[in-house]
Design a protein around this motif. Structure first.
Motif, PDB file in Angstrom:
ATOM      1  N   GLY A 118      42.795  32.881  41.743  1.00 31.36           N
ATOM      2  CA  GLY A 118      42.588  33.060  43.175  1.00 31.36           C
ATOM      3  C   GLY A 118      41.252  33.696  43.505  1.00 31.36           C
ATOM      4  N   GLU A 119      40.582  33.188  44.523  1.00 28.19           N
ATOM      5  CA  GLU A 119      39.255  33.693  44.881  1.00 28.19           C
ATOM      6  C   GLU A 119      39.297  35.138  45.360  1.00 28.19           C
ATOM      7  N   ARG A 120      40.303  35.521  46.129  1.00 33.68           N
ATOM      8  CA  ARG A 120      40.368  36.898  46.637  1.00 33.68           C
ATOM      9  C   ARG A 120      40.656  37.882  45.503  1.00 33.68           C
ATOM     10  N   PHE A 121      41.481  37.470  44.548  1.00 31.45           N
ATOM     11  CA  PHE A 121      41.718  38.303  43.374  1.00 31.45           C
ATOM     12  C   PHE A 121      40.425  38.499  42.598  1.00 31.45           C
ATOM     13  N   GLN A 122      39.707  37.425  42.352  1.00 29.46           N
ATOM     14  CA  GLN A 122      38.456  37.501  41.597  1.00 29.46           C
ATOM     15  C   GLN A 122      37.444  38.399  42.302  1.00 29.46           C
ATOM     16  N   ALA A 123      37.342  38.274  43.616  1.00 25.40           N
ATOM     17  CA  ALA A 123      36.396  39.105  44.359  1.00 25.40           C
ATOM     18  C   ALA A 123      36.749  40.580  44.213  1.00 25.40           C
ATOM     19  N   CYS A 124      38.022  40.912  44.302  1.00 21.76           N
ATOM     20  CA  CYS A 124      38.453  42.300  44.167  1.00 21.76           C
ATOM     21  C   CYS A 124      38.128  42.827  42.775  1.00 21.76           C
ATOM     22  N   LEU A 125      38.448  42.048  41.742  1.00 20.47           N
ATOM     23  CA  LEU A 125      38.212  42.494  40.371  1.00 20.47           C
ATOM     24  C   LEU A 125      36.725  42.592  40.057  1.00 20.47           C
ATOM     25  N   PHE A 126      35.970  41.560  40.376  1.00 19.29           N
ATOM     26  CA  PHE A 126      34.564  41.524  39.985  1.00 19.29           C
ATOM     27  C   PHE A 126      33.700  42.492  40.787  1.00 19.29           C
ATOM     28  N   ALA A 176      45.909  47.024  46.555  1.00 19.41           N
ATOM     29  CA  ALA A 176      46.097  45.573  46.492  1.00 19.41           C
ATOM     30  C   ALA A 176      47.487  45.209  47.001  1.00 19.41           C
ATOM     31  N   LEU A 177      47.541  44.136  47.780  1.00 16.83           N
ATOM     32  CA  LEU A 177      48.807  43.547  48.206  1.00 16.83           C
ATOM     33  C   LEU A 177      48.925  42.187  47.569  1.00 16.83           C
ATOM     34  N   MET A 178      50.067  41.916  46.910  1.00 20.69           N
ATOM     35  CA  MET A 178      50.280  40.612  46.288  1.00 20.69           C
ATOM     36  C   MET A 178      51.730  40.180  46.457  1.00 20.69           C
ATOM     37  N   MET A 179      51.900  38.902  46.804  1.00 24.88           N
ATOM     38  CA  MET A 179      53.228  38.334  47.035  1.00 24.88           C
ATOM     39  C   MET A 179      53.290  36.953  46.395  1.00 24.88           C
ATOM     40  N   GLY A 208      46.915  37.699  47.314  1.00 29.46           N
ATOM     41  CA  GLY A 208      47.754  36.499  47.215  1.00 29.46           C
ATOM     42  C   GLY A 208      49.226  36.836  47.328  1.00 29.46           C
ATOM     43  N   MET A 209      50.031  35.845  47.735  1.00 28.00           N
ATOM     44  CA  MET A 209      49.638  34.621  48.411  1.00 28.00           C
ATOM     45  C   MET A 209      49.687  34.859  49.913  1.00 28.00           C
ATOM     46  N   ASN A 210      48.797  34.199  50.679  1.00 35.77           N
ATOM     47  CA  ASN A 210      48.836  34.416  52.122  1.00 35.77           C
ATOM     48  C   ASN A 210      49.331  33.210  52.902  1.00 35.77           C
ATOM     49  N   ASN A 211      49.634  32.103  52.225  1.00 38.51           N
ATOM     50  CA  ASN A 211      50.315  30.973  52.850  1.00 38.51           C
ATOM     51  C   ASN A 211      50.782  30.040  51.747  1.00 38.51           C
ATOM     52  N   ALA A 212      51.582  29.059  52.108  1.00 36.56           N
ATOM     53  CA  ALA A 212      52.189  28.173  51.113  1.00 36.56           C
ATOM     54  C   ALA A 212      51.159  27.331  50.369  1.00 36.56           C
ATOM     55  N   ASN A 213      49.974  27.171  50.944  1.00 41.75           N
ATOM     56  CA  ASN A 213      48.936  26.357  50.309  1.00 41.75           C
ATOM     57  C   ASN A 213      47.934  27.185  49.523  1.00 41.75           C
TER      58      ASN A 213
END
Length: 212
Positions: free
Chosen positions: A187-195, A4-7, A37-42
Motif C-alpha cells: 500500500g502506498e500510504r503504508f510505504q509513505a509512513c514507513l519510508f 497508525a490506523l489499519m483495518m 489501510g484499508m479506506n475503501n473496498a478498492n
C-alpha cells in the motif's frame, strides 16, 4: 505521538468514520494519524494477517508509536499483531478496556471489533476508546498501589517476547512467505509512513527490496 490506523478488507467501509473519530481525539492532543489501510473496498487488499505484519514493521522501525488495528471481531487482528516481536497488542471493546490497557499494560497497539457489536452509537464508543487510550499517564497502574508489580510484569513480558524471538526483526520476517510480506507492504500510504518516518534503516531497506 505518531499513530497508525489499519483495518482489513471486511471493514474497509467503516474506515472513514473511524478515522474521523480518531482524528477528532488525536489532533487536539498534538498527535499525527497515518491511515495506512484499508479506506475503501478498492484500496490495497489486506487481511488481518497483513495487518499484523504492517504493525510489526511500523512499530519496530519506530515509524509510529502506537497502532489501532481491527477486523470483524478484533480477535484476529490482535493475534496477528502479537505474533510479531516488539508488538504488544490489547483487545478493546469499550473505553474501560482502553483505560486499563493504558494504565496497567502500557502496550503499543489496540485491536478493536469493527463488526461484532458495532451498532447504534458505535462511533461514540470508538471516540471514547481513543480518548482513554491516548490520555493519562501510561503505565501509572490501576489501582495505583498495584503500579510496581504491573510495571515489573510488563518489563518481564517485553524481555520474554524478545528472548523467544531470539533474532532481529528482519530475520524473523525472512522466515515468512515473502509473497505474504510483499502483499502486506504494497500500500502506498503504508510505504509513505514507513519510508518517511521509519528510524530503522535495516527494516526500510528490507521492505524496499521486496518492492523491486
Amino acid at each position: 505521538m505518531k499513530i497508525a490506523l489499519m483495518m482489513e478488507n471486511s471493514q474497509a467501509n467503516k474506515n472513514d468514520g473511524i478515522l474521523t473519530e480518531l482524528e477528532y481525539v488525536a489532533k487536539p492532543l498534538g498527535h499525527n494519524v497515518f491511515n495506512v489501510g484499508m479506506n475503501n473496498a478498492n484500496d490495497h487488499y489486506l487481511t488481518y494477517i497483513h495487518l499484523g505484519i504492517m504493525a510489526g514493521l511500523l512499530l519496530n522501525a519506530k515509524a509510529v508509536d502506537f497502532v489501532f488495528t481491527g477486523c470483524g471481531t478484533g480477535q484476529g487482528a490482535m493475534m496477528a499483531s502479537n505474533a510479531h516481536a516488539g508488538v504488544f497488542c490489547g483487545y478493546c471493546i469499550d473505553p474501560s478496556d482502553a483505560f486499563l490497557f493504558n494504565q496497567v499494560n502500557n502496550g503499543n497497539a489496540l485491536a478493536l471489533p469493527f463488526a461484532k457489536g458495532f451498532g447504534w452509537g458505535a462511533e461514540l464508543n470508538a471516540r471514547y476508546i481513543f480518548e482513554k487510550a491516548l490520555t493519562g499517564e501510561r503505565g501509572a497502574g490501576y489501582p495505583l498501589d498495584r503500579k510496581e508489580p504491573q510495571v515489573k510484569n510488563a518489563n518481564i513480558l517485553t524481555k520474554l517476547k524478545s528472548d523467544l524471538i531470539g533474532t532481529t526483526y528482519v530475520k524473523s520476517l525472512e522466515n515468512l512467505d515473502q509473497n505474504l510480506v510483499k502483499e502486506a507492504v504494497g500500500g502506498e500510504r503504508f510505504q509513505a509512513c514507513l519510508f518517511e518516518h521509519g528510524q530503522d534503516q535495516e527494516i526500510i531497506n528490507y521492505v524496499k527490496s521486496l518492492l523491486h
